[in-house]
Design an enzyme around this catalytic site. Structure first.
Site, PDB file in Angstrom:
ATOM      1  N   ILE A 153      17.777   0.087  11.516  1.00 47.46           N
ATOM      2  CA  ILE A 153      18.355  -0.467  12.744  1.00 47.46           C
ATOM      3  C   ILE A 153      17.378  -1.467  13.359  1.00 47.46           C
ATOM      4  O   ILE A 153      16.238  -1.113  13.635  1.00 47.46           O
ATOM      5  CB  ILE A 153      18.654   0.658  13.759  1.00 47.46           C
ATOM      6  CG1 ILE A 153      19.581   1.708  13.143  1.00 47.46           C
ATOM      7  CG2 ILE A 153      19.245   0.080  15.034  1.00 47.46           C
ATOM      8  CD1 ILE A 153      19.798   2.918  14.037  1.00 47.46           C
TER       9      ILE A 153
ATOM     10  N   LEU B 182       0.874  -1.170   0.000  1.00 45.19           N
ATOM     11  CA  LEU B 182       0.000   0.000   0.000  1.00 45.19           C
ATOM     12  C   LEU B 182       0.910   1.219   0.000  1.00 45.19           C
ATOM     13  O   LEU B 182       1.555   1.518   0.999  1.00 45.19           O
ATOM     14  CB  LEU B 182      -0.904   0.021   1.241  1.00 45.19           C
ATOM     15  CG  LEU B 182      -1.651  -1.276   1.597  1.00 45.19           C
ATOM     16  CD1 LEU B 182      -2.632  -1.018   2.743  1.00 45.19           C
ATOM     17  CD2 LEU B 182      -2.378  -1.835   0.377  1.00 45.19           C
TER      18      LEU B 182
ATOM     19  N   GLY C 106       8.389   2.496  -0.320  1.00 48.92           N
ATOM     20  CA  GLY C 106       7.815   1.510  -1.241  1.00 48.92           C
ATOM     21  C   GLY C 106       8.755   1.187  -2.395  1.00 48.92           C
ATOM     22  O   GLY C 106       8.967   0.016  -2.737  1.00 48.92           O
TER      23      GLY C 106
ATOM     24  N   LEU D 127       3.619   3.639  -2.833  1.00 52.62           N
ATOM     25  CA  LEU D 127       4.862   3.439  -3.579  1.00 52.62           C
ATOM     26  C   LEU D 127       5.653   4.740  -3.562  1.00 52.62           C
ATOM     27  O   LEU D 127       6.008   5.297  -4.587  1.00 52.62           O
ATOM     28  CB  LEU D 127       4.548   2.977  -5.017  1.00 52.62           C
ATOM     29  CG  LEU D 127       5.726   2.508  -5.877  1.00 52.62           C
ATOM     30  CD1 LEU D 127       6.448   1.350  -5.241  1.00 52.62           C
ATOM     31  CD2 LEU D 127       5.245   2.136  -7.284  1.00 52.62           C
TER      32      LEU D 127
ATOM     33  N   LYS E  38       8.030   7.426  18.113  1.00 49.98           N
ATOM     34  CA  LYS E  38       8.993   6.320  18.151  1.00 49.98           C
ATOM     35  C   LYS E  38       9.309   5.930  19.590  1.00 49.98           C
ATOM     36  O   LYS E  38       9.443   4.746  19.913  1.00 49.98           O
ATOM     37  CB  LYS E  38      10.269   6.707  17.401  1.00 49.98           C
ATOM     38  CG  LYS E  38      10.051   6.866  15.896  1.00 49.98           C
ATOM     39  CD  LYS E  38      11.254   7.554  15.247  1.00 49.98           C
ATOM     40  CE  LYS E  38      11.101   7.639  13.730  1.00 49.98           C
ATOM     41  NZ  LYS E  38      12.135   8.523  13.141  1.00 49.98           N
TER      42      LYS E  38
END
Lengths: 429, 429
Positions: B136, B9, B15, B11, B205
């Site tokens: 990572i 889903l 992607g 690009l 994050k």
């Protein structure tokens, strides 16, 4: 909660680390593995030796058959080191349908293929994260997280003893003999240091890393090996003049389908991340054609770090053993924790502040800090412009709530022109 | 070899990286996953847009139903970013028994619990390594390799854009605006940089890292967040005077069951490993109660690094999907490779050599190097003692076989007293 019995072969440095981790982190291990894990047997040479850990009666045994022929024991953890009898015991455990965890680099480098083939045929798992770079999860990193990559290069500091010695020679101008002596005194180097200082240890580890990364079985005869005994203080001094330092590097590079494998003292630029890996720390740099440069850094040896790798391997086996359970049913959550309020943060603080250049200002400011229980480490005046002076203030450890209160009061002072910036200071102590 | 169909889903940047990796590393991916993986559908907004990659006809589609209702597609890779419609598509894919891989930090930070619960109930896997720190492998590292530990602390540089800006400000004395402009010109920062420079990105994050490490669901409202827009060149200059530099750190610390969660500019000692993480690189320091300090360093963003995490997740799903196969049957070996002979190593070399202090020595030595095709970068004389002079010679890149031949000849010269040491020089170019 299901229970599972495991056995340790050996109760030396790493074995006691494993025992301590099961004791201290029991809740975490149980939650993450989905099992109550019990070490019911430990193979030792001498049941009566004092090892500084408190082991229940009946656990220690000198008879390997009590472990290999015990159907209740599902995982055998080999921590004897060396080739014999470690390899035979591992083979027999596998034949008896037991999973095996080992931290034995020599066996895995020299006989890993045979052992892994045998495990596959017997439908059991053989994990060996602890055999390379202690607590650094480099093997799983390669085998599970870099699978999208063609690995192009591995460059590592993977022997803590020699890195300790080279660090002492480089930063404290010690000569090789004195640094080796100190490493021995600290327990980093053995009485016979050959395996470390002649790079056999690093060679075995490089063989394991290479097998995993480049998908082939490496004969250690194909690894060029040189020790650190010839590195002199002179070489270190001259290297510095060129902007270089000397590290024992294990290197595997692939170019056009050809592999280059070598372990030797190497000069590297002092600005390179590997140059700042000091003391007994390890670090491994991997270059993959998709991920680029990746570095793993941590403790490459020691009771608890290597124990961390061994126990994590045991947990992985329990999660991955398809005959036992499905991985997706392991619920990796614990009870909720308190979240600390910002008011309670503790840190040093840097404050940049503009004040009017008039008498009594420093006194006013100091009073406010003191009233709010904030102790000042330094105040520096940074020049004056049109009657406004910049002050840079660094506090000792303080509570953020007190800082906020002090700032509120400072802002109201006539003598304060502006509070320009507040930045927290982290010392990593 | 079994075939498996997957769909992307989106690009965009990541992607196209995923597409390139499947194309360039097809052999590795097939060998390691045990499947021939084919991307048969890619959801895009505009089928005709030129994206610089060559996609076969029929793969691009603007209709999500062609993917979600296609039973042949076993894995859906969500790379749209943002909350909507990404989350709805992921939920529907899971309901339709498809595994999901995503690099979407916002969805995983805000709605991860709901999605993971749903995946567990539907017996599918949801992996999201690419959502934190690009290439990572930090999430798998925590979830699979540090399971023996109580995690005590995580401190990370996990936003590449702000680290690039702070690096430019620190090393090139740029001010914030110019550094931001350069980051935008290079494609590191978006036209609206708010998410990066105000630390929303790092906050998401940190929420994901904290959930995994401390085993709880984090409400991002509980994370104290501060951006880098107030950091001035003055602060950076004053920090240097104290031996510190300024980095945007994401911090999670546990003490006595209480968690401290914050993201803000922080002063750290210049000798600390995190201080040397520059440009758009990321690094995460984890402290576990068994493993000690561990650091992961690498590229935290970008098409191929994040693609590396996404494709490795896809491979992990294929290995771990118990309805498909057993992990232990995947044979991760390729055909054997050539091992380079020592004679063919190429490197720079440092040679320390003692020669007699007599005329014509340098000429003799130079002749031998030249004859053996070794070109010299520098020769330095290091003082004389009892008629013996130490020379330090550094070569340009040379072949080790030629070096060995030259050393043999040098050793035979009357004017050469001893060859004292030869050390290879690694420049990491």
């Amino acid at each position: 909660m299901n229970k599972i019995e495991i056995a340790l072969l050996g109760l030396g440095n790493v074995g006691t680390g494993v025992w301590e981790i099961f004791k201290n982190n029991k809740d975490e291990v149980t939650r993450r593995s989905g099992y109550e894990i019990e070490i019911t047997k430990i193979l030792v040479n001498d049941v009566d030796k004092d090892r500084g850990v408190n082991i229940p009666a009946g656990v220690l045994t000198t008879d390997i058959e009590e472990i290999l022929n015990n159907d209740n024991i599902k995982i055998v953890v080999e921590l004897l080191g060396g080739m014999h009898p470690a390899k035979d015991y591992m083979l027999r455990a596998i034949e008896n349908s037991k999973h095996v965890v080992t931290a034995n680099k020599q066996v895995m480098a020299l006989e890993g293929k045979e052992l892994l083939d045998k495990a596959r045929k017997n439908g059991v798992l053989l994990y060996y994260e602890g055999s390379v770079a202690g607590g650094i999860p480099i093997l799983k990193g390669i085998e599970e997280s870099l699978t999208a990559n063609k690995i192009e290069e591995i460059v590592g500091i993977i022997n803590g003893t020699t890195n300790y010695i080279l660090t002492k020679m480089s930063l404290e101008n010690m000569d090789f003999k004195d640094a080796l002596k100190e490493a021995q005194d600290k327990g980093y180097a053995e009485a016979d240091p050959t395996s470390d200082v002649e790079s056999y240890d690093a060679m075995y580890k490089l063989a394991i890393l290479t097998s995993l990364s480049f998908g082939l079985d490496v004969d250690v005869e194909n690894i060029y090996r040189e020790g650190i005994t010839k590195v002199s203080s002179l070489d270190i001094e001259y290297a510095k003049e060129f902007g270089y330092c000397i590290k024992l590097l294990a290197i595997a590079k692939e170019k056009n389908g050809t592999l280059e494998l070598r372990v030797h003292p190497t000069m590297i630029p002092i600005a390179h991340p590997l140059a700042n890996v000091n003391d007994s720390f390890n670090a491994i740099l991997i270059k993959g054609n998709a991920v680029g440069d990746l570095m793993f850094y941590g403790r490459g040896a020691g009771s608890l770090p290597t124990g961390s790798a061994v126990v994590s391997d045991i947990i992985s086996i329990l999660r991955n053993d398809m005959t036992l359970r499905s991985i997706s049913t392991v619920e990796n959550k614990e009870n909720s924790k308190q979240i600390l309020k910002r008011d309670s943060y503790k840190s040093q603080y840097y404050l940049r502040i503009s004040v009017k250049d008039m008498s009594g200002v420093l006194g006013e400011i100091s009073t406010i800090w003191g009233k709010n229980k904030v102790s000042i480490s330094s105040i520096t005046q940074k020049g004056e412009k049109e009657g406004i002076v910049t002050l840079v203030i660094v506090t000792h450890d303080a509570i953020e709530g007190d800082i906020i209160k002090a700032l509120d009061e400072l802002e109201k002072l006539d003598s304060v022109y502006s509070l320009d910036n507040l930045i927290r200071v982290e010392k990593f102590e």
